[in-house]
Write a protein that holds these residues in place. Structure first.
Motif, PDB file in Angstrom:
ATOM      1  N   THR A  93       0.412  -1.401   0.184  1.00  0.00           N
ATOM      2  CA  THR A  93       0.263   0.012   0.056  1.00  0.00           C
ATOM      3  C   THR A  93       0.929   1.333   0.063  1.00  0.00           C
ATOM      4  OG1 THR A  93      -1.622  -1.294   1.339  1.00  0.00           O
ATOM      5  CG2 THR A  93      -1.823   1.012   0.863  1.00  0.00           C
ATOM      6  N   TRP A  94       0.505   2.450  -0.986  1.00  0.00           N
ATOM      7  CA  TRP A  94       0.982   3.539  -0.869  1.00  0.00           C
ATOM      8  C   TRP A  94       0.542   4.415  -0.357  1.00  0.00           C
ATOM      9  CZ3 TRP A  94       6.636   4.475  -2.831  1.00  0.00           C
ATOM     10  CH2 TRP A  94       7.239   3.052  -3.252  1.00  0.00           C
ATOM     11  N   LYS A  95       1.235   5.025   0.730  1.00  0.00           N
ATOM     12  CA  LYS A  95       0.214   6.456   1.030  1.00  0.00           C
ATOM     13  C   LYS A  95       0.799   7.176   0.044  1.00  0.00           C
ATOM     14  CE  LYS A  95      -0.552   4.358   5.031  1.00  0.00           C
ATOM     15  NZ  LYS A  95      -0.161   4.100   6.573  1.00  0.00           N
ATOM     16  N   LEU A  96       0.171   8.639  -0.333  1.00  0.00           N
ATOM     17  CA  LEU A  96       0.578   9.259  -1.294  1.00  0.00           C
ATOM     18  C   LEU A  96       0.459  11.220  -0.313  1.00  0.00           C
ATOM     19  CD1 LEU A  96      -1.992   9.274  -4.106  1.00  0.00           C
ATOM     20  CD2 LEU A  96       0.900   7.862  -3.755  1.00  0.00           C
ATOM     21  N   LYS A  97       1.726  11.547  -0.610  1.00  0.00           N
ATOM     22  CA  LYS A  97       1.813  13.110   0.263  1.00  0.00           C
ATOM     23  C   LYS A  97       0.622  14.049  -0.270  1.00  0.00           C
ATOM     24  CE  LYS A  97       7.019  14.167  -0.460  1.00  0.00           C
ATOM     25  NZ  LYS A  97       8.248  14.075  -0.947  1.00  0.00           N
ATOM     26  N   TRP A 105      -1.475  18.904 -10.138  1.00  0.00           N
ATOM     27  CA  TRP A 105      -0.769  18.845 -11.226  1.00  0.00           C
ATOM     28  C   TRP A 105      -0.158  20.696 -11.453  1.00  0.00           C
ATOM     29  CZ3 TRP A 105       1.043  15.026 -14.015  1.00  0.00           C
ATOM     30  CH2 TRP A 105       0.209  13.261 -13.085  1.00  0.00           C
ATOM     31  N   HIS A 106       0.298  20.096 -12.476  1.00  0.00           N
ATOM     32  CA  HIS A 106       0.957  21.861 -12.894  1.00  0.00           C
ATOM     33  C   HIS A 106      -0.646  23.627 -13.111  1.00  0.00           C
ATOM     34  CE1 HIS A 106      -0.652  19.621 -17.575  1.00  0.00           C
ATOM     35  NE2 HIS A 106      -0.435  20.970 -17.738  1.00  0.00           N
ATOM     36  N   ASP A 107      -2.204  22.756 -14.302  1.00  0.00           N
ATOM     37  CA  ASP A 107      -2.750  23.187 -13.350  1.00  0.00           C
ATOM     38  C   ASP A 107      -3.756  23.334 -12.923  1.00  0.00           C
ATOM     39  OD1 ASP A 107      -4.103  20.506 -13.609  1.00  0.00           O
ATOM     40  OD2 ASP A 107      -5.191  20.520 -15.437  1.00  0.00           O
ATOM     41  N   GLY A 108      -3.003  22.597 -11.476  1.00  0.00           N
ATOM     42  CA  GLY A 108      -3.753  22.926 -10.336  1.00  0.00           C
ATOM     43  C   GLY A 108      -4.900  22.259  -9.960  1.00  0.00           C
ATOM     44  N   LYS A 109      -5.008  20.602 -10.057  1.00  0.00           N
ATOM     45  CA  LYS A 109      -5.811  19.644  -9.918  1.00  0.00           C
ATOM     46  C   LYS A 109      -4.961  18.398  -9.293  1.00  0.00           C
ATOM     47  CE  LYS A 109      -8.939  19.858 -14.284  1.00  0.00           C
ATOM     48  NZ  LYS A 109      -8.953  19.158 -15.432  1.00  0.00           N
ATOM     49  N   PRO A 110      -5.702  18.347  -8.071  1.00  0.00           N
ATOM     50  CA  PRO A 110      -5.172  17.282  -7.284  1.00  0.00           C
ATOM     51  C   PRO A 110      -4.346  16.442  -7.515  1.00  0.00           C
ATOM     52  CG  PRO A 110      -7.481  17.377  -7.015  1.00  0.00           C
ATOM     53  CD  PRO A 110      -6.903  18.194  -7.751  1.00  0.00           C
ATOM     54  N   PHE A 111      -3.442  15.426  -7.359  1.00  0.00           N
ATOM     55  CA  PHE A 111      -3.195  14.070  -7.492  1.00  0.00           C
ATOM     56  C   PHE A 111      -3.751  13.619  -6.813  1.00  0.00           C
ATOM     57  CE2 PHE A 111       1.052  11.294  -6.452  1.00  0.00           C
ATOM     58  CZ  PHE A 111       0.641  10.559  -7.138  1.00  0.00           C
ATOM     59  N   THR A 112      -3.924  12.176  -7.309  1.00  0.00           N
ATOM     60  CA  THR A 112      -4.647  11.488  -6.652  1.00  0.00           C
ATOM     61  C   THR A 112      -4.075   9.733  -7.212  1.00  0.00           C
ATOM     62  OG1 THR A 112      -6.563  10.544  -8.384  1.00  0.00           O
ATOM     63  CG2 THR A 112      -7.073  12.850  -6.259  1.00  0.00           C
ATOM     64  N   ALA A 113      -4.766   8.507  -6.112  1.00  0.00           N
ATOM     65  CA  ALA A 113      -4.560   7.268  -6.514  1.00  0.00           C
ATOM     66  C   ALA A 113      -4.993   7.192  -8.025  1.00  0.00           C
ATOM     67  CB  ALA A 113      -5.216   6.545  -5.448  1.00  0.00           C
ATOM     68  N   HIS A 139      -2.777  -5.944  -8.126  1.00  0.00           N
ATOM     69  CA  HIS A 139      -4.459  -5.593  -7.776  1.00  0.00           C
ATOM     70  C   HIS A 139      -3.858  -4.660  -7.426  1.00  0.00           C
ATOM     71  CE1 HIS A 139      -8.538  -5.720  -6.192  1.00  0.00           C
ATOM     72  NE2 HIS A 139      -7.449  -5.831  -5.079  1.00  0.00           N
ATOM     73  N   ARG A 140      -4.515  -3.072  -7.887  1.00  0.00           N
ATOM     74  CA  ARG A 140      -4.586  -1.929  -6.922  1.00  0.00           C
ATOM     75  C   ARG A 140      -6.396  -1.769  -6.779  1.00  0.00           C
ATOM     76  NH1 ARG A 140      -4.722  -3.767 -12.345  1.00  0.00           N
ATOM     77  NH2 ARG A 140      -5.290  -2.477 -13.559  1.00  0.00           N
ATOM     78  N   GLN A 141      -6.317  -0.942  -5.675  1.00  0.00           N
ATOM     79  CA  GLN A 141      -7.096  -0.355  -5.781  1.00  0.00           C
ATOM     80  C   GLN A 141      -7.228   1.190  -4.717  1.00  0.00           C
ATOM     81  OE1 GLN A 141      -9.350  -2.454  -2.240  1.00  0.00           O
ATOM     82  NE2 GLN A 141     -10.923  -0.897  -2.384  1.00  0.00           N
ATOM     83  N   ALA A 142      -7.328   1.885  -5.392  1.00  0.00           N
ATOM     84  CA  ALA A 142      -7.214   3.628  -5.060  1.00  0.00           C
ATOM     85  C   ALA A 142      -8.458   3.781  -3.726  1.00  0.00           C
ATOM     86  CB  ALA A 142      -7.522   4.017  -5.503  1.00  0.00           C
ATOM     87  N   ARG A 143      -7.481   4.123  -2.445  1.00  0.00           N
ATOM     88  CA  ARG A 143      -8.331   4.416  -1.800  1.00  0.00           C
ATOM     89  C   ARG A 143      -8.937   5.794  -1.396  1.00  0.00           C
ATOM     90  NH1 ARG A 143      -5.736   1.113   2.712  1.00  0.00           N
ATOM     91  NH2 ARG A 143      -5.853  -1.179   1.666  1.00  0.00           N
ATOM     92  N   GLN A 144      -8.843   6.388  -0.427  1.00  0.00           N
ATOM     93  CA  GLN A 144      -9.914   7.726  -0.478  1.00  0.00           C
ATOM     94  C   GLN A 144      -8.799   8.768  -1.350  1.00  0.00           C
ATOM     95  OE1 GLN A 144     -10.490   8.060   3.756  1.00  0.00           O
ATOM     96  NE2 GLN A 144     -12.343   6.873   3.669  1.00  0.00           N
ATOM     97  N   PRO A 145      -9.379   9.510  -2.262  1.00  0.00           N
ATOM     98  CA  PRO A 145      -8.165  10.148  -2.523  1.00  0.00           C
ATOM     99  C   PRO A 145      -8.462  11.798  -1.566  1.00  0.00           C
ATOM    100  CG  PRO A 145     -10.461  10.395  -3.660  1.00  0.00           C
ATOM    101  CD  PRO A 145      -9.994   9.823  -3.003  1.00  0.00           C
ATOM    102  N   HIS A 146      -6.616  11.800  -1.941  1.00  0.00           N
ATOM    103  CA  HIS A 146      -6.420  13.010  -0.424  1.00  0.00           C
ATOM    104  C   HIS A 146      -7.199  14.535  -1.334  1.00  0.00           C
ATOM    105  CE1 HIS A 146      -3.497  11.270   1.913  1.00  0.00           C
ATOM    106  NE2 HIS A 146      -3.303  10.860   0.136  1.00  0.00           N
ATOM    107  N   ARG A 147      -7.931  15.414  -0.814  1.00  0.00           N
ATOM    108  CA  ARG A 147      -8.691  16.479  -1.251  1.00  0.00           C
ATOM    109  C   ARG A 147      -7.489  17.532  -0.554  1.00  0.00           C
ATOM    110  NH1 ARG A 147     -11.044  14.536  -4.621  1.00  0.00           N
ATOM    111  NH2 ARG A 147     -12.873  12.998  -3.738  1.00  0.00           N
ATOM    112  N   SER A 148      -7.718  18.676  -1.510  1.00  0.00           N
ATOM    113  CA  SER A 148      -6.746  19.827  -1.474  1.00  0.00           C
ATOM    114  C   SER A 148      -7.396  20.727  -0.178  1.00  0.00           C
ATOM    115  CB  SER A 148      -6.086  21.218  -2.098  1.00  0.00           C
ATOM    116  OG  SER A 148      -5.814  20.295  -3.369  1.00  0.00           O
ATOM    117  N   SER A 149      -6.446  20.685   1.032  1.00  0.00           N
ATOM    118  CA  SER A 149      -7.624  21.669   2.085  1.00  0.00           C
ATOM    119  C   SER A 149      -6.883  23.088   1.962  1.00  0.00           C
ATOM    120  CB  SER A 149      -7.090  21.175   3.076  1.00  0.00           C
ATOM    121  OG  SER A 149      -5.764  21.227   3.890  1.00  0.00           O
TER     122      SER A 149
END
Length: 186
Positions: free
Chosen positions: A131-135, A140-148, A176-186
Motif C-alpha cells: 500500500t502506497w500512501k501519497l503525499k 498538477w501544473h493546472d492545479g488539479k489534485p494528484f490522486t490514487a 491488484h490495485r485499489q484506489a482508496r480515498q483520494p486526498h483533497r486539497s485543503s
C-alpha cells in the motif's frame, strides 16, 4: 586524457609541432566528433584557474554540487519508453516517481508520503501486497489534485501490452490495485 595533456596537444598544434589532422584524429580516437575536435584547437587560449591560498582542494566524495553534462540529449520525455538514463533523467523535470534512490542507495519518498515496509504495515507480511500512501496537497501544473487514480492510470498504461513500455512488469506478473480515498486539497 587529462586536461594538462589536452592543453599540451593544443599548444603543439599552435606551435606547428603537431598537424591539425593528427590532432583531430587523436580527439576522434578519444570519442569526440571531428567538427568538435577541430573547434577545440581554434579556441583562444583559456586561463588556468589558480587556487587561492585559502582554497582547500575538496576530497573525493566530499559533497557539494555536482553538475552533469550528458554527451547526448534526451530523445523523448516519457520514461516508459526510455532506452537509457538520458531519457529517464530528462523526464524527471515533470514526471516524478512514487520513490527514488538517494546517493547512498536508500529508497526515499518523492510522491509517496512514506516508503512502504512491513514495520509501517504498508507491505503485507506475506509480501504479496503493498500500500502506497501519497503525499498530501500535491497538485498538477493546472492545479488539479494528484490522486490514487493517477497512479492507477499510469500503472495500467505501462502494463498494457499495446503500450510496449520498457517499464512494464515481466509476463505473468499481476498486480491488484485499489484506489482508496483520494486526498483533497485543503
Amino acid at each position: 586524457m587529462e586536461e594538462r595533456e589536452l592543453r599540451a596537444l593544443i599548444e603543439e598544434v599552435r606551435a606547428g609541432a603537431l598537424s591539425r589532422r593528427r590532432f583531430v584524429q587523436t580527439m576522434v580516437g578519444l570519442g569526440l566528433t571531428a567538427p568538435l575536435a577541430g573547434q577545440i584547437w581554434r579556441q583562444p587560449a583559456w586561463p588556468t584557474p589558480r587556487a587561492s591560498p585559502r582554497t582547500r582542494r575538496p576530497k573525493r566524495g566530499g559533497g557539494g554540487p555536482l553538475k552533469v553534462l550528458w554527451w547526448q540529449s534526451p530523445t523523448l520525455l516519457n520514461p516508459h519508453f526510455a532506452t537509457g538514463t538520458k531519457d529517464q533523467d530528462g523526464s524527471r523535470i515533470f514526471y516524478e516517481p512514487l520513490a527514488a534512490f538517494d546517493p547512498d542507495g536508500n529508497l526515499v519518498p518523492i510522491l509517496a508520503a512514506e516508503i512502504p515496509s512491513i514495520q509501517n504495515g504498508a507491505v503485507a507480511k506475506d509480501g504479496k501486497s503493498i500500500t502506497w500512501k501519497l503525499k498530501k496537497n500535491v497538485v498538477w501544473h493546472d492545479g488539479k489534485p494528484f490522486t490514487a487514480d493517477d497512479i492507477v492510470f499510469n500503472w495500467e498504461y505501462a502494463a498494457d501490452p499495446a503500450t510496449a513500455a520498457t517499464t512494464s512488469a515481466p509476463t505473468g506478473h499481476r498486480a491488484h490495485r485499489q484506489a482508496r480515498q483520494p486526498h483533497r486539497s485543503s
